[in-house]
Design a protein around this motif. Structure first.
Motif, mmCIF file in Angstrom:
data_model
loop_
_atom_site.group_PDB
_atom_site.id
_atom_site.type_symbol
_atom_site.label_atom_id
_atom_site.label_comp_id
_atom_site.label_asym_id
_atom_site.label_seq_id
_atom_site.Cartn_x
_atom_site.Cartn_y
_atom_site.Cartn_z
ATOM 1 N N LEU A 31 0.827 -1.206 0.000
ATOM 2 C CA LEU A 31 0.000 0.000 0.000
ATOM 3 C C LEU A 31 0.863 1.258 0.000
ATOM 4 N N SER A 32 1.973 1.209 0.689
ATOM 5 C CA SER A 32 2.888 2.346 0.719
ATOM 6 C C SER A 32 3.443 2.623 -0.678
ATOM 7 N N ALA A 33 3.761 1.558 -1.399
ATOM 8 C CA ALA A 33 4.245 1.724 -2.779
ATOM 9 C C ALA A 33 3.164 2.346 -3.660
ATOM 10 N N ALA A 34 1.921 1.914 -3.456
ATOM 11 C CA ALA A 34 0.812 2.491 -4.221
ATOM 12 C C ALA A 34 0.636 3.968 -3.871
ATOM 13 N N LEU A 51 -2.346 6.771 8.282
ATOM 14 C CA LEU A 51 -2.991 5.505 8.623
ATOM 15 C C LEU A 51 -1.977 4.357 8.567
ATOM 16 N N LEU A 52 -1.151 4.334 7.529
ATOM 17 C CA LEU A 52 -0.137 3.283 7.405
ATOM 18 C C LEU A 52 0.901 3.384 8.522
ATOM 19 N N ASP A 53 1.267 4.607 8.876
ATOM 20 C CA ASP A 53 2.235 4.794 9.975
ATOM 21 C C ASP A 53 1.665 4.285 11.292
ATOM 22 N N GLU A 54 0.395 4.577 11.546
ATOM 23 C CA GLU A 54 -0.254 4.096 12.768
ATOM 24 C C GLU A 54 -0.331 2.565 12.772
ATOM 25 N N ALA A 55 -0.682 2.002 11.638
ATOM 26 C CA ALA A 55 -0.783 0.547 11.538
ATOM 27 C C ALA A 55 0.580 -0.105 11.750
ATOM 28 N N THR A 56 1.623 0.489 11.187
ATOM 29 C CA THR A 56 2.976 -0.049 11.358
ATOM 30 C C THR A 56 3.381 -0.015 12.826
ATOM 31 N N ALA A 57 3.116 1.093 13.496
ATOM 32 C CA ALA A 57 3.451 1.207 14.918
ATOM 33 C C ALA A 57 2.664 0.182 15.744
ATOM 34 N N ALA A 58 1.405 -0.007 15.414
ATOM 35 C CA ALA A 58 0.577 -0.978 16.137
ATOM 36 C C ALA A 58 1.101 -2.395 15.921
ATOM 37 N N LEU A 59 1.515 -2.709 14.694
ATOM 38 C CA LEU A 59 2.060 -4.045 14.415
ATOM 39 C C LEU A 59 3.356 -4.285 15.177
ATOM 40 N N LEU A 117 -7.919 2.612 -2.910
ATOM 41 C CA LEU A 117 -6.873 2.708 -3.927
ATOM 42 C C LEU A 117 -7.290 1.973 -5.200
ATOM 43 N N ASP A 118 -7.947 0.824 -5.040
ATOM 44 C CA ASP A 118 -8.422 0.079 -6.207
ATOM 45 C C ASP A 118 -9.488 0.862 -6.960
#
Length: 132
Positions: A31-34, A51-59, A117-118
């Motif tokens: 998703l980051s590449a997209a 959103l991706l940064d938050e998800a990465t931190a949560a993971l 994105l799709d």
């Protein structure tokens, strides 16, 4: 034997949970590449990137918490199997259960972003004509 079975179950559940987190991490990279491509086209992706940064931190937090819970369970021995050891087992189960719940929420959010994105990709494609 009363300690061995729950230890194995918890370790397997922890491994499965970490594997699911790894899969979501791979999805975040895609998703980051997209988003990078959209950003290159001049689209503001600030909210999506957050959103991706938050998800990465949560993971990362999930991975650490589950790892600590599994490590604590693996240190238990039959000789020291008392009420404190049982608490350690129950705490590990709770940690893994909470992590799985968190992973479900993250997965849902990432799926929503992927759908957005799709939709954007399909809007860029020419529409097929029904002139046949």
């Amino acid at each position: 034997i009363s300690l061995f079975a729950p230890q194995v179950q918890i370790v397997l559940a922890g491994d499965k949970t970490v594997a699911q987190a790894d899969d979501l991490g791979a999805l975040i990279e895609e998703l980051s590449a997209a988003l990078d491509a959209l950003e290159g086209e001049g689209v503001d992706v600030t909210e999506w990137r957050a959103l991706l940064d938050e998800a990465t931190a949560a993971l990362e937090a999930i991975d650490a918490e589950v790892g600590e819970a599994v490590d604590a369970v693996l240190t238990l021995t039959p000789e020291g199997y008392d009420s404190e050891a049982k608490d350690t087992l129950y705490d590990a189960v709770d940690t893994i259960r909470d992590a799985r719940d968190d992973l479900d929420v993250i997965d849902e959010a990432l799926d929503d972003l992927e759908d957005l994105l799709d939709e954007g990709d399909s809007a860029d494609e020419p529409e097929e004509s029904d002139d046949n």
